[in-house]
Design a protein around this motif. Sequence first.
Motif, PDB file in Angstrom:
ATOM      1  N   LEU A 202      27.576 -74.796  55.202  1.00 46.78           N
ATOM      2  CA  LEU A 202      28.302 -74.221  53.482  1.00 46.78           C
ATOM      3  C   LEU A 202      26.781 -73.181  53.412  1.00 46.78           C
ATOM      4  O   LEU A 202      27.797 -72.881  52.500  1.00 46.78           O
ATOM      5  CB  LEU A 202      28.286 -75.342  52.915  1.00 46.78           C
ATOM      6  CG  LEU A 202      29.255 -76.804  53.390  1.00 46.78           C
ATOM      7  CD1 LEU A 202      28.867 -78.129  52.140  1.00 46.78           C
ATOM      8  CD2 LEU A 202      30.922 -76.274  52.503  1.00 46.78           C
ATOM      9  N   SER A 209      33.975 -74.731  46.788  1.00 47.04           N
ATOM     10  CA  SER A 209      35.114 -76.409  46.668  1.00 47.04           C
ATOM     11  C   SER A 209      35.339 -77.043  45.404  1.00 47.04           C
ATOM     12  O   SER A 209      34.807 -76.005  44.354  1.00 47.04           O
ATOM     13  CB  SER A 209      33.161 -77.219  46.630  1.00 47.04           C
ATOM     14  OG  SER A 209      31.912 -76.327  47.653  1.00 47.04           O
ATOM     15  N   HIS A 222      35.855 -77.660  51.027  1.00 43.70           N
ATOM     16  CA  HIS A 222      34.709 -76.787  51.204  1.00 43.70           C
ATOM     17  C   HIS A 222      35.930 -75.931  51.757  1.00 43.70           C
ATOM     18  O   HIS A 222      36.986 -75.586  53.115  1.00 43.70           O
ATOM     19  CB  HIS A 222      33.853 -77.170  52.093  1.00 43.70           C
ATOM     20  CG  HIS A 222      33.005 -78.237  51.462  1.00 43.70           C
ATOM     21  ND1 HIS A 222      32.310 -78.154  50.582  1.00 43.70           N
ATOM     22  CD2 HIS A 222      32.963 -79.478  52.085  1.00 43.70           C
ATOM     23  CE1 HIS A 222      31.683 -79.276  49.867  1.00 43.70           C
ATOM     24  NE2 HIS A 222      32.668 -79.952  50.354  1.00 43.70           N
TER      25      HIS A 222
END
Length: 229
Positions: A202, A209, A222
């Motif tokens: 991430l 998100s 995500h």
Amino acid sequence: MAATQSPTHTLRFDSRLRDAGLFLREAVRTFRATGSVVPSSPALAGALTRHLTERPGPAPLAILEGGAGTGPVSRAIARHMGPEDTADLVEANAGMAAHLQDLVDTDPDFAPVRERLRVHAAPVEEVSREGGYDLIISGLPLANFTAGEVRGIFEHYFEVLKPGGRLSFFGYLYTKEVKAVIAPREDYLRQARSGWVVEEYLNRYGTGSEKVIANFPPAWIHHLRKPVD
């Protein structure tokens, strides 16, 4: 006078009941690979397919769905596919994969794109296509896997994803907090280590998100993007 339902509507409702029943049976039998006892909700499926519904242009997309289960997200993919899009639907559970193939062959939701869908009864790490994928949608329960397994999945996703391609996946809310209270210490630590791998990806590739409350359990979606260079 009460309205009557069309045969197609009744068929779709019965099909979704069978989907849910099979999902529950397989979840009880193989919870580690399933991650939930109910299929993904329409809200979750909508968030996962955001980059399909909000596509930047008319160019055809090659799509990979990992962890297709009994097909709730596959239905959303089929509904929003363009006239030249193709999709590989991947499910490692043999029973669910057979059910998904039957849906693709017979369910009205899949009829318009049936010839451009392929069902793979295999781990997602074993599936690829020449030229790569523009969009990957993952329903795999990453919190149930080891850190090594999670890293292997992400490495494969980014290997088969085209430069500039998108990856969307989800994780359930509060699972770490719940396991911290009720789960054995080793199980909690395994999930924490897996979470570190997710956070690494991430931080490197994340573009946003979103929280989906209308799902059981509620989830974070995500979105990641593979760099062009």
